[in-house]
Scaffold this motif. Structure first.
Motif, PDB file in Angstrom:
ATOM      1  N   ASN A 260       0.819  -1.220   0.000  1.00  0.00           N
ATOM      2  CA  ASN A 260       0.000   0.000   0.000  1.00  0.00           C
ATOM      3  C   ASN A 260       0.852   1.270   0.000  1.00  0.00           C
ATOM      4  N   GLY A 261       1.958   1.241  -0.750  1.00  0.00           N
ATOM      5  CA  GLY A 261       2.814   2.414  -0.850  1.00  0.00           C
ATOM      6  C   GLY A 261       3.793   2.576   0.296  1.00  0.00           C
ATOM      7  N   PHE A 262       3.815   1.639   1.231  1.00  0.00           N
ATOM      8  CA  PHE A 262       4.748   1.689   2.362  1.00  0.00           C
ATOM      9  C   PHE A 262       5.729   0.519   2.262  1.00  0.00           C
ATOM     10  N   THR A 263       6.827   0.687   2.950  1.00  0.00           N
ATOM     11  CA  THR A 263       7.767  -0.420   3.106  1.00  0.00           C
ATOM     12  C   THR A 263       7.450  -1.118   4.422  1.00  0.00           C
ATOM     13  N   VAL A 264       7.286  -2.420   4.350  1.00  0.00           N
ATOM     14  CA  VAL A 264       6.989  -3.208   5.550  1.00  0.00           C
ATOM     15  C   VAL A 264       8.204  -4.075   5.873  1.00  0.00           C
ATOM     16  N   TYR A 265       8.705  -3.901   7.082  1.00  0.00           N
ATOM     17  CA  TYR A 265       9.787  -4.746   7.600  1.00  0.00           C
ATOM     18  C   TYR A 265       9.119  -5.709   8.586  1.00  0.00           C
ATOM     19  N   GLU A 266       9.224  -7.005   8.339  1.00  0.00           N
ATOM     20  CA  GLU A 266       8.497  -7.948   9.174  1.00  0.00           C
ATOM     21  C   GLU A 266       9.330  -9.200   9.438  1.00  0.00           C
ATOM     22  N   TRP A 267       9.074  -9.793  10.578  1.00  0.00           N
ATOM     23  CA  TRP A 267       9.691 -11.070  10.932  1.00  0.00           C
ATOM     24  C   TRP A 267       8.737 -11.840  11.836  1.00  0.00           C
ATOM     25  N   ASN A 268       8.884 -13.148  11.819  1.00  0.00           N
ATOM     26  CA  ASN A 268       7.936 -14.002  12.532  1.00  0.00           C
ATOM     27  C   ASN A 268       8.629 -15.125  13.304  1.00  0.00           C
ATOM     28  N   THR A 269       9.820 -14.854  13.782  1.00  0.00           N
ATOM     29  CA  THR A 269      10.541 -15.855  14.581  1.00  0.00           C
ATOM     30  C   THR A 269      10.766 -15.320  15.986  1.00  0.00           C
ATOM     31  N   ILE A 270      10.602 -16.172  16.952  1.00  0.00           N
ATOM     32  CA  ILE A 270      10.872 -15.841  18.348  1.00  0.00           C
ATOM     33  C   ILE A 270      11.325 -17.101  19.049  1.00  0.00           C
ATOM     34  N   ARG A 271      12.231 -16.958  20.008  1.00  0.00           N
ATOM     35  CA  ARG A 271      12.779 -18.101  20.722  1.00  0.00           C
ATOM     36  C   ARG A 271      12.264 -18.117  22.152  1.00  0.00           C
ATOM     37  N   LEU A 272      12.171 -19.317  22.686  1.00  0.00           N
ATOM     38  CA  LEU A 272      11.782 -19.465  24.082  1.00  0.00           C
ATOM     39  C   LEU A 272      13.022 -19.272  24.949  1.00  0.00           C
ATOM     40  N   GLN A 273      12.918 -18.353  25.871  1.00  0.00           N
ATOM     41  CA  GLN A 273      14.055 -18.052  26.737  1.00  0.00           C
ATOM     42  C   GLN A 273      14.325 -19.220  27.677  1.00  0.00           C
ATOM     43  N   GLU A 274      15.553 -19.696  27.673  1.00  0.00           N
ATOM     44  CA  GLU A 274      15.927 -20.772  28.578  1.00  0.00           C
ATOM     45  C   GLU A 274      16.182 -20.215  29.964  1.00  0.00           C
ATOM     46  N   ASN A 275      15.905 -21.042  30.963  1.00  0.00           N
ATOM     47  CA  ASN A 275      16.172 -20.627  32.331  1.00  0.00           C
ATOM     48  C   ASN A 275      17.676 -20.552  32.549  1.00  0.00           C
ATOM     49  N   ASP A 276      18.137 -19.356  32.736  1.00  0.00           N
ATOM     50  CA  ASP A 276      19.577 -19.131  32.890  1.00  0.00           C
ATOM     51  C   ASP A 276      19.809 -18.482  34.246  1.00  0.00           C
ATOM     52  N   ASN A 277      20.294 -19.285  35.185  1.00  0.00           N
ATOM     53  CA  ASN A 277      20.500 -18.783  36.538  1.00  0.00           C
ATOM     54  C   ASN A 277      21.945 -18.396  36.802  1.00  0.00           C
ATOM     55  N   ILE A 278      22.701 -18.202  35.752  1.00  0.00           N
ATOM     56  CA  ILE A 278      24.098 -17.835  35.926  1.00  0.00           C
ATOM     57  C   ILE A 278      24.175 -16.438  36.507  1.00  0.00           C
ATOM     58  N   SER A 279      24.943 -16.294  37.563  1.00  0.00           N
ATOM     59  CA  SER A 279      25.077 -15.009  38.254  1.00  0.00           C
ATOM     60  C   SER A 279      26.396 -14.354  37.883  1.00  0.00           C
ATOM     61  N   ASN A 280      26.603 -13.178  38.443  1.00  0.00           N
ATOM     62  CA  ASN A 280      27.832 -12.420  38.258  1.00  0.00           C
ATOM     63  C   ASN A 280      28.139 -12.164  36.788  1.00  0.00           C
ATOM     64  N   LEU A 281      27.143 -11.698  36.067  1.00  0.00           N
ATOM     65  CA  LEU A 281      27.352 -11.308  34.675  1.00  0.00           C
ATOM     66  C   LEU A 281      27.783  -9.852  34.620  1.00  0.00           C
ATOM     67  N   PRO A 282      28.689  -9.490  33.721  1.00  0.00           N
ATOM     68  CA  PRO A 282      29.036  -8.065  33.564  1.00  0.00           C
ATOM     69  C   PRO A 282      27.809  -7.263  33.149  1.00  0.00           C
ATOM     70  N   SER A 283      27.755  -6.016  33.563  1.00  0.00           N
ATOM     71  CA  SER A 283      26.588  -5.180  33.271  1.00  0.00           C
ATOM     72  C   SER A 283      26.371  -5.012  31.780  1.00  0.00           C
ATOM     73  N   TRP A 284      27.440  -5.090  30.998  1.00  0.00           N
ATOM     74  CA  TRP A 284      27.327  -4.879  29.555  1.00  0.00           C
ATOM     75  C   TRP A 284      26.946  -6.148  28.795  1.00  0.00           C
ATOM     76  N   TYR A 285      26.935  -7.286  29.485  1.00  0.00           N
ATOM     77  CA  TYR A 285      26.684  -8.552  28.788  1.00  0.00           C
ATOM     78  C   TYR A 285      25.185  -8.819  28.710  1.00  0.00           C
ATOM     79  N   ASN A 286      24.701  -8.984  27.513  1.00  0.00           N
ATOM     80  CA  ASN A 286      23.294  -9.287  27.283  1.00  0.00           C
ATOM     81  C   ASN A 286      23.212 -10.568  26.447  1.00  0.00           C
ATOM     82  N   PRO A 287      22.799 -11.682  27.039  1.00  0.00           N
ATOM     83  CA  PRO A 287      22.809 -12.955  26.309  1.00  0.00           C
ATOM     84  C   PRO A 287      21.601 -13.170  25.412  1.00  0.00           C
ATOM     85  N   PHE A 288      20.641 -12.249  25.433  1.00  0.00           N
ATOM     86  CA  PHE A 288      19.379 -12.501  24.751  1.00  0.00           C
ATOM     87  C   PHE A 288      19.432 -12.071  23.278  1.00  0.00           C
ATOM     88  N   THR A 289      18.667 -12.796  22.489  1.00  0.00           N
ATOM     89  CA  THR A 289      18.551 -12.500  21.063  1.00  0.00           C
ATOM     90  C   THR A 289      17.710 -11.236  20.891  1.00  0.00           C
TER      91      THR A 289
END
Length: 849
Positions: A218-247
């Motif tokens: 309809n005259g627009f650009t559509v950016y789309e995606w349809n994938t998502i992951r189930l987050q695993e239970n990750d109880n690892i502690s003491n992660l650096p503040s800058w570390y982000n393990p998530f997709t």
């Protein structure tokens, strides 16, 4: 009556524009017509083992129309159990009524093929959710909250809503971060961005995120995606503040950091200072005289200490600072308010100062993000004075010391807000803090007595600033209780001896705290060994270098940085202890640890140093880290065992233990008989003529020793305390020595062996001067038996009677004497021609044969 901070906040909220109140309540409308058709498969089901809350999302749909600034959300929840009724029957949406309008389009419950429309009677509650109020930040965020009635197992809850509007501070540009993970199973997932074709959107994936598919619609650009992951239970502690393990996927319409700097410069531009700010500038100039360093320090101290930290970050003021005149008038502000005020004060006196954006969590990793205003969460000041750069944080409290000793904040990268900025600027950390801890333990000499602990801690530079702020936030009594509880974890029953003393030197920026404690009944009975035990416990480095069980960790490990510790424990002991602790030195690219244990007289010193070089340990280094941290932990305790001192009773006439005397006499008779028997033994065949050489040369020295040896053995035997009755009586009365019979057996054995050594020394003298052929072997055997006896005697004596050192190496009980004599005389007798020609005489009976 002075108003509290919360009362002031309530007054400010009361005068908010009425239009804001009107926008808080959610509205209703039909589903928007601009939506891209979405065709989910509602017959699909997730893997049952992934369902944890009793429900799952059959559909999660989000469409964002960048031109309409409308964000549409559509969800279908499938309730499958009673737990799902509890966990999935509530609907909540966060929004900011300052610039967003919340509209619900659909709210139905599907049951047995029927749709029950719940939207008309939905009673949404609008709650104010200020999660950062504890940090004195008010953002104006609200939550529309609805508790659904009559939800049953097997129901489907379908609802959709739109959030329309965006913060005007961002010039209507797209700037988002989308996570491609979910905490519960999602069967059908769809997300898009609808924008005009001429908009240039930049996408950056993290952790293998999926890039959107692009198509025209309809005259627009559509950016789309349809994938998502189930987050695993990750109880690892003491992660650096800058570390982000998530997709996740970042989307930004900004092109470069220069564009962000110009945007920031625009929103931070203010008019000329008003009268109040000008008066403050004049006062600071008068205070500093003609010293620009003093002016900078005075201005910084004023903004840090006199302008309290609090931010009302509503709407565009999430990023736009208040004017310096307003901040000065209200005497509070957040990081950008205080930074802009400080820049105004400094620039007014010719000191070049600019605001700088940093990210306190991402730090240097902010460079990995796409250029965006939301890449930063904090504002500081970049100042240049006499060619030297200063990074000043106006939100710090109790920062003291000279400008030369100021520590650069560990933010690593900053976006300096100037019209010439094109990239991020490194923040080189030159100065850091330092901590020096001295603990002195004084151990009593007897069981049941109290010990003492004195602790002195000195914090330097930024560590002093941090500790000064912590002390100011609590009473001295509370701090004493906190410190006492800390040491009680190590040493049990303790009481405060003297009040905690705090000495602060703001000019040198050194803060010192002295503590004094009494350790009740310091020595504890060790049930395993029946000895008195005290364990010296060092403050564990686990807060700095966290302990890991193995090296299989798959994420980086956060360690405290910067950190520089000099830590010593001095133990004043009632007796001299022997130490077996080996030094430990570890140094790598991430930290350095050193440990030494030394003894000087009756004092033991355990010395530790720990310094970090980075804020994390990478995954590749984790196996080595796990090994090294185990070695480090082994140095943090020292067990000291004490036998209560054995009182040497004074021998008095009539106090002899005659049984011991009789035992010695009987033993002497037995050993004299055995010596006579041995004297009759020969080892060499008789050869004629028998012409042994006379005793001379080096053998003369041996002769002197053999003459005095029986005298020495007799003196040692006569002075033995085993002949004193009080010695035996004292041992019998002691209950700390375990099996008393074994102790008495040890004393009896000492008598017998001492008598044996006396008889043996007499036999050696007789063999020597008769130049008997059995003398060399008898002498070697004597030295060996003496060495073996002293080795075991010293250790058993130490075990039972608390002697930890066995005396010096030159005392009579040292095994060094027989070893030296054996090393000297045995080889000589075996290799010397003179010795071989001297000791050749057999027993006289052999001559008659």
């Amino acid at each position: 009556m002075t108003l509290t901070l919360k009362k002031i906040l309530l007054l400010l909220l009361a005068v908010l524009p009425a239009v804001t109140q009107a926008q808080k309540k959610p509205g209703t409308s039909p589903t928007p017509s601009w939506l891209v058709p979405c065709h989910p498969n509602l017959q699909q089901k997730p893997n049952a083992k992934h369902i944890s809350d009793g429900f799952y999302l059959l559909l999660a749909e989000t469409q964002y129309h960048a031109e309409l600034k409308s964000d549409y959300h559509h969800y279908i929840r499938q309730i499958i159990s009673e737990a799902g009724i509890q966990n999935g029957s509530e609907i909540s949406v966060d929004y900011d009524p300052q610039y967003e309008k919340l509209t619900f389009h659909r709210l139905v419950v599907k049951r047995d093929g029927q749709e029950i429309n719940r939207l008309p009677g939905a009673a949404f509650k609008v709650l104010q959710q200020e999660e950062e109020l504890s940090r004195f930040i008010y953002s104006g965020t609200y939550t529309a909250y609805l508790i659904l009635e009559d939800v049953r197992k097997g129901d489907q809850i379908e609802y959709s809503y739109s959030l329309t509007g965006s913060n005007p501070i961002f010039d209507q540009k797209v700037d988002e971060q989308y996570y491609q993970v979910a905490t519960e199973p999602v069967v059908n997932y769809y997300r898009n961005i609808i924008a005009r074709p001429e908009r240039q959107l930049h996408f950056k994936p993290f952790n293998d995120a999926a890039l959107p598919q692009q198509r025209n619609w309809n005259g627009f650009t559509v950016y789309e995606w349809n994938t998502i992951r189930l987050q695993e239970n990750d109880n690892i502690s003491n992660l650096p503040s800058w570390y982000n393990p998530f997709t996740r996927l970042q989307v930004s319409e900004y092109n470069n950091w220069q564009e962000i700097a110009r945007w920031a410069q625009h929103i931070n531009t203010t008019a000329a200072p008003g009268p109040a700010v000008q008066n403050k500038i004049a006062a600071l100039k008068q205070q500093a005289g003609n010293n620009p360093e003093a002016y900078l320090q005075a201005a910084l101290r004023f903004v840090q200490d006199d302008i309290r930290y609090m931010g009302i970050e509503m709407g565009e003021y999430s990023h736009r600072p208040n004017t310096p005149d307003r901040v000065l008038a209200q005497r509070f502000g957040d990081c950008k308010d205080k930074s802009l005020l400080l820049c105004t004060l400094l620039n007014a006196n010719g000191i070049s100062a600019h605001m700088a954006y940093v990210n306190t969590e991402l730090k240097g990793r902010v460079a990995q993000r796409l250029p965006s205003p939301t890449a930063f969460n904090h504002a500081i000041v970049y100042a240049i004075l006499r060619g030297k750069t200063y990074w000043l944080d106006a939100t710090l409290s109790y920062q003291r010391g000279s400008l030369a000793s100021f520590c650069e904040p560990d933010y690593q990268l900053a976006l300096v807000i100037t019209d010439t900025t094109t990239r991020l600027t490194p923040i080189h950390k030159i100065n850091s803090g330092h901590i020096a801890i001295r603990e002195t333990l004084t151990l009593p000499a007897e069981e049941g007595q109290d010990g003492a602990l004195r602790a002195s801690t000195a914090w330097y530079r930024e560590d002093a600033d941090e500790q000064r702020a912590a002390l100011a936030a609590a009473s001295l009594q509370d701090k004493e209780a906190t410190f006492l509880a800390f040491y009680r974890k190590f040493y049990g029953d303790m009481t405060l001896k003297d009040s905690m003393a705090v000495r602060d030197n703001p000019d040198s920026n050194v803060l010192r705290v002295q503590e004094s404690y009494v350790i009740r009944h310091l020595w504890k009975k060790d049930s395993a060994t029946n000895k008195l035990l005290f364990s010296v416990i060092a403050q564990s480095p686990s807060d700095i270098l966290p302990y890991v069980t193995d090296g299989n960790r798959k994420t980086p490990l956060a360690i405290k940085y910067p950190y520089d510790l000099d830590y010593q424990i001095m133990v004043n002991t009632p007796i001299e202890w022997s130490l077996e602790q080996t030094p430990l030195h570890i140094k790598n690219d991430y930290y350095q640890f050193d440990f030494t244990a030394t003894r000087s007289g009756k004092q033991i010193v355990l010395a530790y140093t720990l310094k970090t070089f980075q804020d994390h340990v990478p995954v590749a280094f984790m196996p080595q880290y796990a090994r090294e941290i185990r070695e480090i932990q082994k140095t943090t305790s020292l067990d000291l065992y004490l036998r209560p001192a054995f009182v040497q009773p004074v021998s008095q006439p009539g106090n002899r233990n005659w049984l011991a005397v009789v035992l010695a006499i009987c033993s002497a008779a037995v050993f004299a008989y055995l010596a006579k028997q041995y004297y009759q033994h020969s080892v060499l065949p008789v050869r004629y003529p028998l012409e042994p050489l006379p005793i001379g040369g080096w053998l003369s020295l041996l002769a002197i020793g053999l003459v005095f040896s029986p005298m020495f053995e007799l003196i040692v035997l006569c002075k033995a305390e085993v002949f004193n009755y009080e010695t035996w009586a004292t041992i019998s009365a002691r209950k700390d020595m375990g099996n008393i019979s074994l102790v008495q057996l040890f004393l009896i054995g000492e008598v017998i062996i001492r008598v044996f050594m006396l008889c043996y020394s007499v036999l050696l003298a007789v063999l020597f001067f008769n130049r008997r052929d059995t003398f060399p072997f008898a002498l070697a055997t004597y030295y060996f038996i003496t060495t073996l006896y002293l080795f075991f005697f010293n250790r058993i004596n130490s075990y039972y009677f608390g002697d930890s050192t066995q005396g010096g190496v030159w005392t009579p009980n040292s095994i060094l004497w027989p070893l030296l004599r054996m090393a000297l005389w045995v080889p000589y007798l075996l290799t010397s021609p003179r010795a071989k020609a001297t000791f050749i005489m057999p027993h006289p009976a052999r001559l008659e044969d």
